[in-house]
Write an enzyme that holds these catalytic residues in place. Structure first.
Site, PDB file in Angstrom:
ATOM      1  N   LYS A  34       3.321 -69.300  22.326  1.00 28.89           N
ATOM      2  CA  LYS A  34       1.852 -69.806  22.786  1.00 28.89           C
ATOM      3  C   LYS A  34       1.350 -70.212  21.755  1.00 28.89           C
ATOM      4  CE  LYS A  34      -0.229 -65.285  22.775  1.00 28.89           C
ATOM      5  NZ  LYS A  34      -0.981 -64.289  23.604  1.00 28.89           N
ATOM      6  N   TYR A 253     -21.918 -74.425  -1.596  1.00 31.13           N
ATOM      7  CA  TYR A 253     -23.092 -74.335  -0.750  1.00 31.13           C
ATOM      8  C   TYR A 253     -23.678 -72.926  -0.813  1.00 31.13           C
ATOM      9  CZ  TYR A 253     -21.541 -78.823   1.707  1.00 31.13           C
ATOM     10  OH  TYR A 253     -21.336 -79.968   1.913  1.00 31.13           O
TER      11      TYR A 253
END
Length: 360
Positions: A34, A253
């Site tokens: 999956k 940042y």
């Protein structure tokens, strides 16, 4: 090449598959592919596992099953089971067209499938303590004692372990015992409980089929590296620039890192768009020049910075390993406060994917 690269070693995948087959004994090993084989590419992974003897695969969504059927093609007539089951009136026809098998999780799903394809094989999921998908044991008993079960061709009976990664937890034994009590209600159905960690818990958890996922792809069964499991995936990225940051200046940042000494900083072409989680900011590492080097400041969408003060020879164009043989995916995940599952799935996005040992 100024981008992150995810290298998938299919020979290592095959080796881990062989290990799990040996551990499973007579039980079938049915790989879980999956989420695009946990981000590593379901088509290439399933084709290699088919070559290694896998004949049953599990996916989560109907469209994943359709894509896998197309990827395997007519020459690989695998059984493909879909964990979600059937949710809408139009879905049984899609299951039929792609020769997929639903895992039926509720009485309404059972009614929907029985009314559309009563003679087509299906699986039934019984919840034994996870309280997620699946019939409660009393619902399974009512189903078995009523008329609906006679209208179904139930080939598989599934449940799922909630705490297999904690091998000593009492819930594991309770779930195995609950499934063993339900199994006689579905005569002829193959019984399946164990995920990757469940394969390592002992014979009583293996039943007729095991469903490994993370340990096929290089993650340890208990959230840490395991000697029986090979490294399958390597995420690396190039150094774009090397900067010399004086004391008192910050990086990235938010200015969350401020240099306290002259610091040699490498800016790396990888960020959270490439599967390096933002939560690895100020706590992650990358392997380069023979050692782990700490992440400085925040991981941004496209870039991260690492400390190269003790590695003066590293230059732009050199590649650093974010996880792989020198930086196990379980350890990289732990530093980011998550599991190998999430790290692998997220790395399967923008990073260029290459394969070693691919079959046709």
């Amino acid at each position: 090449m100024a981008r992150a690269r995810l290298t998938v070693d299919l020979d290592a995948l095959a080796a881990s598959h062989a290990t799990l087959r040996m551990m499973a004994g007579p039980a079938e090993v049915a790989p879980v592919v999956k989420a695009d084989a946990y981000g590593l590419g379901a088509a290439a992974v399933a084709r290699r596992l088919w070559a290694e003897g896998a004949r049953t695969f599990y996916v989560a969504r109907l469209d994943e099953g359709e894509a896998l059927r197309a990827a395997l093609g007519a020459k690989r007539p695998a059984t493909i089971l879909v964990f979600d089951g059937v949710a809408e009136a139009g879905e049984p026809a899609r299951f039929g067209a792609a020769a997929l098998t639903p895992v039926l999780n509720s009485l309404p799903q059972i009614e929907l499938w029985a009314s559309a394809y009563p003679a087509v094989p299906c699986a039934v999921h019984v919840d034994t303590g996870m309280n997620r998908l699946g019939l409660r044991p009393e619902e399974a008993r009512a189903l078995a004692e009523g008329d609906r079960l006679r209208r179904l061709d139930v080939r598989w009976l599934l449940s799922h372990l909630a705490l297999a990664s904690d091998g000593e937890h009492a819930l594991n034994d309770a779930q195995a015992a609950a499934l063993a009590r339900v199994a006689p209600l579905f005569p002829g159905a193959r019984v399946s409980l164990a995920n990757s960690a469940g394969c390592f818990l002992g014979e009583r958890f293996r039943f007729d089929q095991v469903r490994p996922g993370i340990s096929l792809y290089g993650g340890g069964p208990f959230g840490a590296p395991h000697p029986a499991i090979r490294t399958v995936a390597t995420l690396d990225a190039p150094v774009l620039q090397v900067r010399h940051v004086p004391p008192g200046e910050s990086v990235g940042y938010g200015a969350t890192f401020t240099a306290t000494r002259p610091t040699r900083v490498a800016v790396i072409a990888a960020g959270y768009a490439d599967g390096v989680l933002r939560s690895a900011s100020q706590r992650g590492y990358a392997w380069v020049a023979g050692a782990l080097r700490p992440v400085l400041g925040r991981v941004s969408m496209d870039l991260l910075a690492i400390d190269l003060t003790e590695a003066p020879a590293v230059a732009p164009g050199d590649r650093v390993q974010l996880f792989g043989p020198e930086r196990p995916v379980d350890e990289a995940a732990a530093d980011a406060g998550t599991l190998a599952y999430e790290l692998l799935v997220r790395a399967g996005g923008r990073a260029e994917r290459t394969y070693l040992g691919e079959t046709g």
